[in-house]
Design a protein around this motif. Structure first.
Motif, PDB file in Angstrom:
ATOM      1  N   ASN A 164     -10.054   3.659  -6.999  1.00  0.00           N
ATOM      2  CA  ASN A 164     -10.096   4.083  -5.597  1.00  0.00           C
ATOM      3  C   ASN A 164      -9.571   3.041  -4.628  1.00  0.00           C
ATOM      4  N   THR A 165      -9.436   1.803  -5.085  1.00  0.00           N
ATOM      5  CA  THR A 165      -8.900   0.754  -4.204  1.00  0.00           C
ATOM      6  C   THR A 165      -7.545   0.247  -4.673  1.00  0.00           C
ATOM      7  N   ILE A 166      -6.952   0.923  -5.620  1.00  0.00           N
ATOM      8  CA  ILE A 166      -5.676   0.452  -6.165  1.00  0.00           C
ATOM      9  C   ILE A 166      -4.573   0.466  -5.111  1.00  0.00           C
ATOM     10  N   ASN A 167      -4.686   1.373  -4.123  1.00  0.00           N
ATOM     11  CA  ASN A 167      -3.709   1.383  -3.029  1.00  0.00           C
ATOM     12  C   ASN A 167      -4.233   0.616  -1.817  1.00  0.00           C
ATOM     13  N   LEU A 168      -5.229  -0.262  -2.063  1.00  0.00           N
ATOM     14  CA  LEU A 168      -5.797  -1.145  -1.042  1.00  0.00           C
ATOM     15  C   LEU A 168      -6.496  -0.371   0.064  1.00  0.00           C
ATOM     16  N   ARG A 213       0.834  -1.207   0.000  1.00  0.00           N
ATOM     17  CA  ARG A 213       0.000   0.000   0.000  1.00  0.00           C
ATOM     18  C   ARG A 213       0.864   1.251   0.000  1.00  0.00           C
ATOM     19  N   GLY A 214       1.903   1.258   0.841  1.00  0.00           N
ATOM     20  CA  GLY A 214       2.800   2.407   0.875  1.00  0.00           C
ATOM     21  C   GLY A 214       3.544   2.604  -0.424  1.00  0.00           C
ATOM     22  N   GLN A 215       3.957   1.484  -1.038  1.00  0.00           N
ATOM     23  CA  GLN A 215       4.685   1.546  -2.308  1.00  0.00           C
ATOM     24  C   GLN A 215       3.816   2.141  -3.414  1.00  0.00           C
TER      25      GLN A 215
END
Length: 449
Positions: A220-224, A164-166
């Motif tokens: 909207n959920t690509i970064n979980l 998620r951070g990446q």
């Protein structure tokens, strides 16, 4: 001053604020969700003002707050700020109404939503944007090399946090284009297509909405981000309010239960390798709503100016470099680096979430605290005022629905002061609509000859 008195004053200020808001903007109940009641009741009260009443119960279990010594824990400062904000935020809305009235602009929200809808010809509009956003979605997947929402089910909680951070901080794409098209234009179009469907029900409009809904959920959920789905569906509910349709209490309760279950299930889903009992999961979801959005409120008062100097204007935008000014990191990043340096270094943490006044304090101290709630209320109503002065169409209501859940108080104050992506998307979408309308008009005139 004792905490008991401060708690009483906070409750009284919230009651006064609600009454003031009702006098200014009419309906404040959730049978018609709108930007004013959502911002005040949910963003401010539930996600901000509830925190001081429960923070000590969870402080010693929290990985951030437990690091603040009890004798330096700024609970009183946060409560006093919330008391001030509860009153001055509606005052800002009041002043915006006066300003709009003086300039002969429309400012009555309730009158606007009661107006009849002007239907737009959207034959080219939706196919064009669906094609463009679909191609962009394929490009993003190609750049990342996999679909994160699927990949996460093969990871443990630590790896999920790192992924998620990446993605959040190192997305292999132009971040400005991504935020504009993927995170702003896509959901606005999805909401617009939903309004278009419920006002003109046919299979084509249903398909437009379904495709744009899937695209929006992907982006909207690509970064979980687990909560973004629920917030988007708040926008869906808000569309009924913009069309002056009441939602029954049964539907609201049903949606509330469904949203809570969705958050619970997604919370369990992203921690597949850890055993979670029901009580722990519910506690975590409750904490995410009432406490997790306010960590930065306490950290900001604790950190500035004792351990970090006030930042000033240099964190407002990276574009300051164009003026020869070297920008500084935002307060939310500074706070996270100070409180969790290892997690930041490992990519498990990025920015600390807080109510807007935390950044105002970090940037400008007492002056920021005094002026920021008033400015937020003023900008909130002036932003809505722009929409109130254009025709009531599917697109304008799509913007209004999007604003309901994205204007937000739990984010950077500088983003509220200058909503760049919202302004850019407004210009792009309405300009496209105008051009399309003129081209269709010329085409019809040509065939009529």
């Amino acid at each position: 001053m004792s905490l008991e008195i401060l708690y009483i004053l906070l409750c009284l200020s919230l009651i006064i604020g609600v009454i003031f808001l009702y006098k200014l903007e009419g309906k404040v109940l959730f049978t018609q969700i709108n930007i004013f009641n959502w911002t005040y009741f949910v963003e401010f009260i539930a996600m901000g003002a509830v925190s001081p009443f429960i923070v000590y119960k969870y402080k010693y279990e929290n990985w951030i707050l437990k690091n603040i010594p009890d004798n330096h824990f700024p609970l009183q400062e946060v409560i006093l700020t919330l008391i001030w904000t509860a009153i001055t935020l509606p005052v800002g809305i009041f002043c915006a109404n006066k300003l709009l009235k003086k300039l002969n602009f429309k400012y009555n929200y309730q009158a606007f939503i009661k107006k009849p809808l002007t239907n737009l010809n959207l034959k080219v509009f939706f196919p064009f944007w669906i094609t463009l956003l679909s191609l962009y979605m394929v490009y993003i997947i190609y750049q990342i090399g996999f679909i994160p929402q699927i990949q996460m089910f093969n990871l443990n909680s630590v790896e999920i946090a790192q992924l998620r951070g990446q993605i959040t901080h190192n997305l292999p794409a132009n971040i400005i284009i991504f935020r504009l098209f993927a995170l702003t234009i896509a959901p606005i179009l999805a909401l617009t297509s939903f309004i278009n469907f419920i006002t003109n029900k046919n299979i084509t409009n249903a398909c437009y909405f379904f495709i744009l809904l899937l695209i929006t959920i992907f982006f909207n959920t690509i970064n979980l981000n687990k909560s973004s789905i629920v917030f988007f569906f708040i926008g869906i509910l808000a569309t009924f309010g913009t069309l002056n349709k009441n939602l029954g209490f049964k539907k609201l309760i049903g949606f509330g239960i469904a949203a809570y279950l969705l958050l619970t299930l997604t919370f369990i889903a992203v921690i597949p390798n850890q055993k979670q009992d029901y009580e722990t999961t519910i506690k975590n979801v409750f904490g995410r709503i009432t406490l997790a959005q306010t960590y930065g409120n306490y950290v900001s008062y604790y950190l500035f100016p004792k351990y970090e100097d006030h930042i000033g204007f240099k964190s407002i935008s990276k574009q300051l470099r164009l003026l020869g000014i070297e920008p500084k990191e935002r307060a939310s990043r500074v706070m996270m680096k100070h409180m969790a340096p290892e997690k930041v270094k490992n990519g498990q943490a990025g920015h600390m979430v807080s109510t807007f006044f935390a950044e105002a304090w970090a940037n400008w101290g007492l002056f920021g605290i005094i002026i920021s709630p008033f400015l937020v209320g003023l900008i909130l109503k002036l932003t809505v005022g722009v929409i109130l002065n254009i025709p009531k169409t599917q697109l304008s209501l799509g913007f209004l629905s999007y604003l309901t859940y994205t204007f937000g108080l739990n984010k950077s104050f500088s983003k509220i002061l200058l909503p760049r992506y919202l302004i850019a998307s407004f210009v792009i979408l309405f300009l496209f609509m105008i051009i399309e309308k003129k081209l269709l008009k010329k085409k019809s005139q040509k065939y009529s000859l």
